[in-house]
Structure formats: structure tokens, C-alpha cells
Design a protein around this motif. Sequence first.
Motif, mmCIF file in Angstrom:
data_model
loop_
_atom_site.group_PDB
_atom_site.id
_atom_site.type_symbol
_atom_site.label_atom_id
_atom_site.label_comp_id
_atom_site.label_asym_id
_atom_site.label_seq_id
_atom_site.Cartn_x
_atom_site.Cartn_y
_atom_site.Cartn_z
ATOM 1 N N SER A 18 9.880 22.328 -5.702
ATOM 2 C CA SER A 18 11.290 22.223 -6.488
ATOM 3 C C SER A 18 11.180 20.752 -7.227
ATOM 4 O O SER A 18 11.555 21.055 -8.309
ATOM 5 N N PHE A 19 10.467 20.033 -6.878
ATOM 6 C CA PHE A 19 10.653 18.738 -7.382
ATOM 7 C C PHE A 19 10.047 19.070 -9.412
ATOM 8 O O PHE A 19 9.897 17.849 -9.588
ATOM 9 N N PHE A 20 8.796 19.828 -9.254
ATOM 10 C CA PHE A 20 8.516 19.161 -9.919
ATOM 11 C C PHE A 20 9.065 20.774 -11.881
ATOM 12 O O PHE A 20 9.138 20.551 -12.529
ATOM 13 N N ASP A 21 9.881 21.476 -11.200
ATOM 14 C CA ASP A 21 11.028 22.041 -11.482
ATOM 15 C C ASP A 21 11.833 21.222 -11.883
ATOM 16 O O ASP A 21 12.343 21.373 -13.263
ATOM 17 N N GLY A 22 12.369 20.350 -10.837
ATOM 18 C CA GLY A 22 13.568 19.229 -11.408
ATOM 19 C C GLY A 22 13.118 18.510 -12.624
ATOM 20 O O GLY A 22 13.691 18.455 -13.374
ATOM 21 N N LEU A 23 11.775 18.068 -12.627
ATOM 22 C CA LEU A 23 11.304 17.205 -13.610
ATOM 23 C C LEU A 23 11.321 18.135 -14.665
ATOM 24 O O LEU A 23 11.872 17.489 -15.963
ATOM 25 N N GLN A 24 10.540 19.124 -15.036
ATOM 26 C CA GLN A 24 11.104 19.612 -15.937
ATOM 27 C C GLN A 24 12.432 19.840 -16.647
ATOM 28 O O GLN A 24 12.463 20.353 -17.575
ATOM 29 N N THR A 25 12.964 20.976 -15.921
ATOM 30 C CA THR A 25 14.395 20.597 -16.281
ATOM 31 C C THR A 25 15.237 19.196 -16.891
ATOM 32 O O THR A 25 15.856 19.340 -17.503
ATOM 33 N N ILE A 26 14.708 18.545 -16.323
ATOM 34 C CA ILE A 26 15.443 16.820 -17.021
ATOM 35 C C ILE A 26 15.129 16.587 -18.129
ATOM 36 O O ILE A 26 15.624 16.217 -18.646
ATOM 37 N N SER A 27 13.212 16.854 -18.146
ATOM 38 C CA SER A 27 12.759 16.903 -19.710
ATOM 39 C C SER A 27 13.778 17.606 -20.711
ATOM 40 O O SER A 27 14.311 17.206 -21.807
ATOM 41 N N ARG A 28 14.219 18.314 -20.668
ATOM 42 C CA ARG A 28 14.959 19.366 -20.875
ATOM 43 C C ARG A 28 16.643 19.253 -21.495
ATOM 44 O O ARG A 28 17.054 19.696 -22.982
ATOM 45 N N TYR A 29 17.168 18.815 -20.268
ATOM 46 C CA TYR A 29 17.968 18.130 -20.907
ATOM 47 C C TYR A 29 18.703 17.281 -21.650
ATOM 48 O O TYR A 29 17.740 16.070 -21.462
ATOM 49 N N GLY A 30 19.791 17.533 -22.431
ATOM 50 C CA GLY A 30 19.925 16.641 -23.241
ATOM 51 C C GLY A 30 19.330 17.635 -24.926
ATOM 52 O O GLY A 30 20.053 16.904 -26.063
ATOM 53 N N ARG A 31 18.599 17.889 -24.712
ATOM 54 C CA ARG A 31 17.955 18.532 -25.883
ATOM 55 C C ARG A 31 17.563 19.731 -25.833
ATOM 56 O O ARG A 31 17.581 20.249 -27.194
ATOM 57 N N GLU A 32 17.519 21.371 -24.805
ATOM 58 C CA GLU A 32 18.484 22.083 -25.066
ATOM 59 C C GLU A 32 19.151 22.888 -23.681
ATOM 60 O O GLU A 32 19.084 22.383 -23.130
ATOM 61 N N PRO A 33 20.530 23.388 -24.282
ATOM 62 C CA PRO A 33 20.885 23.705 -23.145
ATOM 63 C C PRO A 33 20.434 24.401 -22.028
ATOM 64 O O PRO A 33 19.583 25.141 -21.286
ATOM 65 N N LEU A 34 20.674 24.078 -20.757
ATOM 66 C CA LEU A 34 20.482 24.664 -19.722
ATOM 67 C C LEU A 34 20.768 25.690 -19.436
ATOM 68 O O LEU A 34 22.294 25.623 -19.205
ATOM 69 N N ILE A 35 20.429 26.432 -18.583
ATOM 70 C CA ILE A 35 20.484 28.269 -18.334
ATOM 71 C C ILE A 35 20.340 27.681 -16.450
ATOM 72 O O ILE A 35 18.976 27.582 -16.002
ATOM 73 N N ASP A 36 21.245 28.232 -15.707
ATOM 74 C CA ASP A 36 21.107 28.700 -14.127
ATOM 75 C C ASP A 36 20.559 29.694 -13.897
ATOM 76 O O ASP A 36 21.327 30.474 -13.484
ATOM 77 N N LYS A 37 19.557 29.796 -13.773
ATOM 78 C CA LYS A 37 18.140 31.274 -13.137
ATOM 79 C C LYS A 37 17.800 31.329 -11.915
ATOM 80 O O LYS A 37 17.217 30.247 -11.983
ATOM 81 N N PRO A 38 18.811 31.410 -11.314
ATOM 82 C CA PRO A 38 18.480 31.392 -9.892
ATOM 83 C C PRO A 38 17.199 31.974 -9.460
ATOM 84 O O PRO A 38 16.564 32.631 -10.573
ATOM 85 N N LEU A 39 16.493 31.544 -8.470
ATOM 86 C CA LEU A 39 14.641 32.233 -8.057
ATOM 87 C C LEU A 39 15.220 33.999 -7.936
ATOM 88 O O LEU A 39 14.083 34.405 -7.954
#
Length: 371
Positions: free
Chosen positions: A262-283
Amino acid sequence: MPVYRNRITAFFMNFLPGLGHYYWGKKARCVIYMLLFFGSLLGGFMLALVSNSGDIFIAGIVFAALVWGLSMFDLFIVLLKDYPGEGYESVYGPPPVSNRRLESDRFFTILLSFLPGLGHLHMGLMQRGLSFLVAFFGTITMLIFLAGITHDSVFLLFLGVLPVIWLYCMFDAVQCIHRKQAGDLVQDRTLFDEWEMGRESGRRSKVLATLLSMIPGAGHMYLGLLKRGVQLMVLFLGTFYIIDVMRLSLFLFLLPLIWFYSFFDGLQTISRYGREPLIDKPLVDRIGSHKHLLGLLLLALGIYYISMNLIVPYLDVHFPELRINYRIEKYLRPFIVSVVLIGGGIRLLAGGKKKPSAFQMERRNLDDDRF
């Protein structure tokens, strides 16, 4: 060339007693504090082995803690003395007074920020400092009050939120003092005002998102990925609850595994925030297709919980000769663990054989007809 020594670097280096003194040029104090600190730990350990008594080792740890506190306090006194040329070794003389004053103010602000809010109050940010003070100590007071009223210590588990508040306050104080000394305008806004402004502008703080990611799913939910965040939070807390209720200590390794994912998935999501649209893809994309399995799992957990808390204690009191608790510990729980492991292995083996798609089947039939 002039040699510059930074107060903040010396402070953090002194978390290993004596190292900050060595960095600041106090080599004699470095040797004394290191000998006292490590000597008390090693001496207490050796004496505990010889005398076969743990109290001596505990006494050594307490003495080492006192040496650590004394070393930090001594370094505070040295660093806060603003002597001309202190911390500098240069043939060109001491540095300009303005530079020393800025560094001293920055160090003192960071030092005060170890108590959330005081660093902001030192900078004149009254509303922001008070909001951090209230958030930190209000959380402690509320949780202790709830634990005392309900006589349930489970509320004390939420004290894990305090390091998140403390880290965010520390990072925010460092950012504010650097912006202030750079000449930027630092507005005195409360945390709620800043979050409201971020919500209206559609922007989120990456620093806050990173800190919230230490709670599985919270960082995702803050960035607007509600489905993925909720599923990660439910997966972590649900696993913790099931392991605790069923006392399946064998599966405790799953908790750090889920947390790190969860933590490293969150870090990857934060790094993409502002540069590309985030997709709410559930597990799990389609929970509806797993409703029956989920229902059976909840039903089994409910029956197990009722049996262990109502039926088994009743039978154990009225029929002690059956030794039900012993049989459950000896046979039932190992059986449950075995079924889970074997069932999971079979499911993975069965899932590894994918069925060919319709296109692959049609192409295979054409190849057969051709030959």
C-alpha cells in the motif's frame, strides 16, 4: 578555503551520542560521551550474562539513556551560544552576522518544532501553530478519554496517527522557515483553511499525501482514489482483525506485506499526480462476481466468532472433561491454517491455466481446417 559547520547537521548527527560534538569540533566530549554510552550498554550486557540477571542490563540501558539526554542537552547549550566564528574555521575571519543570525533562527525553529506547533509560533504563524498544537494534543486527550470512559484499550491503537501529525508539522515548519528566509510571503493559515483552498482549486498536497500513505489506503483516498483506498484499508484492517480474532499468528507476515504494498503503491500514485490523470482502479474490479465467496467467508467468520465467545465458554464450564479449549488450540486452528494454505495453493494452480480466448479458438480451428 573556509570550513562551514551547520547547526542542524550537528543536531541530527548527535542522535548517536558524541557524533554531533565531533562534527562541531569538540573531540574530547565526543570520546567521553561515546565511551559512557556504549560502555554502559556493553558493560550492562556482559554483567547480565555473568550474573544471569536482566535487572543489570536494564540499569545499563537506563544509564545509557541518561547519557544520551545529557549529550543532547550539552550540544543544545553549545549550539545556542552565538559566539562570533562559532562553527566556522576560516583564515578569513568569522562569517557575516546576518548569515549567522539566519542559521541560528532556522536551527532554533526546527528545534522548537519537535513539539508540534512551537516552531510556527516562533515564526509568528499563530493560527497555524495553534492548529498543530490542538491537532496533536487534542488527539491524545480524546483517545485517552475514550479509552478511560469505555474501559477499552483498543482506542489507544489510534495513537499511531500522532507520528503522522508530528512528521507533517516538522516538514511544514522546515518549508515555512526556508520560504520566510528566502523573502517569500508566508500566510498564516490554519490546516483546515489550506485543505479547503486545495479542495476548491482541485490540488492536493503531495507531502500530506505521502504522510497519509503510512496508513494503508488513506493516501489514495486523499488523492480521490476512493475505491482503491477503501479496499486497501479494509484489506489491512480486516486481515489484522481476523488474525487477532482467530489467533492465527502464522499469518502475521501478511500485515507488513500489505502495508509495504500500500505504501509504495501510494508513492507511485503521488509521483504521477499532476503529470497525468489518475484512474481509480480498485484491487478487485468486480466484487459482484465474488459475492458468494465473500458471503460464505463472512458467514464462517460469524459462526466462528459466536462459537468461540458463547458456545465454547459455556461448554467448557459445564463439561470440563471434554477439554474443548485444548482441542481447539491443538487441532482446530492447525486444521484451519492447513485448509487455507492448501485451498490457496489449489486456487493459484487452477488460475494459472488460462482459458484461450474466442479469437484464439477461432484461429486454432482455422489452422485445423487448413491442414
